[in-house]
Design a protein around this motif. Structure first.
Motif, PDB file in Angstrom:
ATOM      1  N   UNK A 191      -0.320   2.150   0.454  1.00 31.65           N
ATOM      2  CA  UNK A 191      -1.347   1.886  -0.545  1.00 31.65           C
ATOM      3  C   UNK A 191      -1.498   3.042  -1.527  1.00 31.65           C
ATOM      4  N   UNK A 192      -1.503   4.265  -1.007  1.00 30.73           N
ATOM      5  CA  UNK A 192      -1.743   5.416  -1.871  1.00 30.73           C
ATOM      6  C   UNK A 192      -0.659   5.548  -2.937  1.00 30.73           C
ATOM      7  N   UNK A 193       0.603   5.351  -2.540  1.00 30.55           N
ATOM      8  CA  UNK A 193       1.705   5.444  -3.506  1.00 30.55           C
ATOM      9  C   UNK A 193       1.587   4.366  -4.574  1.00 30.55           C
ATOM     10  N   UNK A 194       1.199   3.156  -4.168  1.00 28.85           N
ATOM     11  CA  UNK A 194       1.013   2.071  -5.133  1.00 28.85           C
ATOM     12  C   UNK A 194      -0.163   2.342  -6.062  1.00 28.85           C
ATOM     13  N   UNK A 195      -1.225   2.912  -5.523  1.00 28.26           N
ATOM     14  CA  UNK A 195      -2.394   3.238  -6.346  1.00 28.26           C
ATOM     15  C   UNK A 195      -2.013   4.231  -7.441  1.00 28.26           C
ATOM     16  N   UNK A 248      -6.080  -6.224   0.213  1.00 26.96           N
ATOM     17  CA  UNK A 248      -5.237  -5.033   0.067  1.00 26.96           C
ATOM     18  C   UNK A 248      -4.779  -4.866  -1.377  1.00 26.96           C
ATOM     19  N   UNK A 249      -4.399  -5.974  -2.017  1.00 28.50           N
ATOM     20  CA  UNK A 249      -4.021  -5.920  -3.433  1.00 28.50           C
ATOM     21  C   UNK A 249      -5.228  -5.515  -4.275  1.00 28.50           C
ATOM     22  N   UNK A 250      -6.408  -6.004  -3.888  1.00 23.99           N
ATOM     23  CA  UNK A 250      -7.633  -5.611  -4.584  1.00 23.99           C
ATOM     24  C   UNK A 250      -7.913  -4.128  -4.462  1.00 23.99           C
ATOM     25  N   UNK A 251      -7.620  -3.540  -3.297  1.00 23.76           N
ATOM     26  CA  UNK A 251      -7.790  -2.097  -3.113  1.00 23.76           C
ATOM     27  C   UNK A 251      -6.892  -1.333  -4.079  1.00 23.76           C
ATOM     28  N   UNK A 252      -5.653  -1.768  -4.184  1.00 23.32           N
ATOM     29  CA  UNK A 252      -4.707  -1.098  -5.089  1.00 23.32           C
ATOM     30  C   UNK A 252      -5.201  -1.195  -6.531  1.00 23.32           C
ATOM     31  N   UNK A 253      -5.650  -2.389  -6.926  1.00 21.00           N
ATOM     32  CA  UNK A 253      -6.113  -2.585  -8.304  1.00 21.00           C
ATOM     33  C   UNK A 253      -7.382  -1.776  -8.597  1.00 21.00           C
ATOM     34  N   UNK A 254      -8.365  -1.841  -7.703  1.00 20.23           N
ATOM     35  CA  UNK A 254      -9.637  -1.133  -7.943  1.00 20.23           C
ATOM     36  C   UNK A 254      -9.440   0.378  -7.925  1.00 20.23           C
ATOM     37  N   UNK A 255      -8.705   0.886  -6.925  1.00 23.59           N
ATOM     38  CA  UNK A 255      -8.477   2.326  -6.858  1.00 23.59           C
ATOM     39  C   UNK A 255      -7.561   2.801  -7.979  1.00 23.59           C
ATOM     40  N   UNK A 256      -6.638   1.924  -8.407  1.00 22.17           N
ATOM     41  CA  UNK A 256      -5.785   2.279  -9.531  1.00 22.17           C
ATOM     42  C   UNK A 256      -6.586   2.484 -10.804  1.00 22.17           C
TER      43      UNK A 256
END
Length: 305
Positions: free
Chosen positions: A44-48, A68-76
């Motif tokens: 996740x961190x690398x994708x963020x 999980x995809x939402x986590x990547x999008x929001x943290x991104x």
């Protein structure tokens, strides 16, 4: 011309639905620049980090996947520091963030993005582990048994079941129940700890910080995601079947009786190995002394129902 940046996971159990319901229709949208980000098989961190470098001011970032995809999008978005807006479509197993925001169809998101009254602020939870920012969570954080139970969703047999169009929810709950009865008495899920300076009962198995409407679409709570200061927390001994049954029953018909808090500090009496999950994505931490949870200093602009 506004940019739409679609975030999706081509390896997810519902990617075929994403192609049909999102990736195909956006090709016919007029007046938009369409960008795509495929979640990579790293972490996740690398994708963020990678997504954050693509986001520009004014972008509408659409998460088409699970939490999980939402986590990547929001943290991104938060990591980018850009003035972008998040919208979430439910193509996962539990879809807590999508249900919290009430968004479910691409055409509704496109229509609502043009109406400023439907763009609101979401104040996420900030998770700090031993003084270092770990991640932001939009809906909830759990530590202990519930966090560890999430590992069953990474098993190949479970992944195959989740690709089925019929009965995948029943299968996931059945397997989760099987894991619970097998492992609930096999370890101390939360080592001895203090919560905000107060020593907790030795048999406490779970801590939860709740910000959205639901926890794994099972436990219903009062949402605090639009509050910039306050969230809810809960500790309990859920290895006891009757206590868990009481909690689930009360949540289904009413709501969890959480306690309001502005800041939580969890201090382990000895360096501990713990499982922590944010919206269905868990991580194991070793030799941890302290975890802090609070409302983040930043907010996310979101498309709301």
């Amino acid at each position: 011309m506004q940019r739409l940046l679609i975030v999706y996971n081509p390896h997810s159990s519902r990617f075929a639905d994403v192609k049909k319901g999102v990736l195909a229709p956006v090709q016919n949208l007029k007046g938009y620049l369409i960008g795509k980000y495929e979640v990579e098989k790293t972490n996740l961190e690398a994708n963020i980090v990678k997504l954050s470098k693509l986001i520009q001011d004014g972008d509408l970032v659409i998460s088409a996947g699970g939490d999980a995809t939402g986590i990547i999008a929001s943290n991104g978005i938060l990591k980018s520091g850009k003035d972008a807006t998040l919208a979430v479509l439910p193509y996962g197993n539990f879809n807590d963030l999508s249900h919290t925001l009430g968004t479910s169809k691409l055409e509704d998101i496109i229509n609502k993005s043009a109406r400023s009254g439907l763009v609101q602020k979401l104040y996420p939870l900030e998770i700090i582990v031993d003084g270092k920012l770990f991640r932001y969570a939009t809906c909830y954080v759990t530590i202990g048994m519930m966090a560890e139970s999430v590992k069953i969703y990474d098993q190949p047999t479970m992944r195959k079941k989740l690709k089925k169009s019929f009965g995948r929810k029943i299968s996931s709950y059945t397997d989760l129940a099987g894991w619970y009865f097998k492992y609930r008495h096999k370890k101390q899920f939360l080592p001895d700890f203090k919560l905000n300076g107060e020593l907790q009962p030795k048999n406490t198995s779970d801590y939860a910080a709740i910000n959205g409407h639901f926890l794994a679409r099972v436990l219903k709570s009062t949402p605090y995601y639009q509050n910039p200061h306050i969230f809810l927390h809960e500790t309990d001994r859920l290895t006891n079947f009757w206590r868990l049954s009481k909690l689930i029953t009360k949540s289904i018909f009413f709501r969890i009786a959480n306690t309001e808090t502005a800041y939580d500090k969890i201090e382990f009496l000895k360096p501990a190995t713990i499982e922590l999950q944010a919206e269905g994505e868990y991580q194991v931490f070793k030799d941890i002394k302290k975890i802090e949870i609070k409302k983040g200093d930043k907010f996310i602009k979101v498309i709301h129902k």
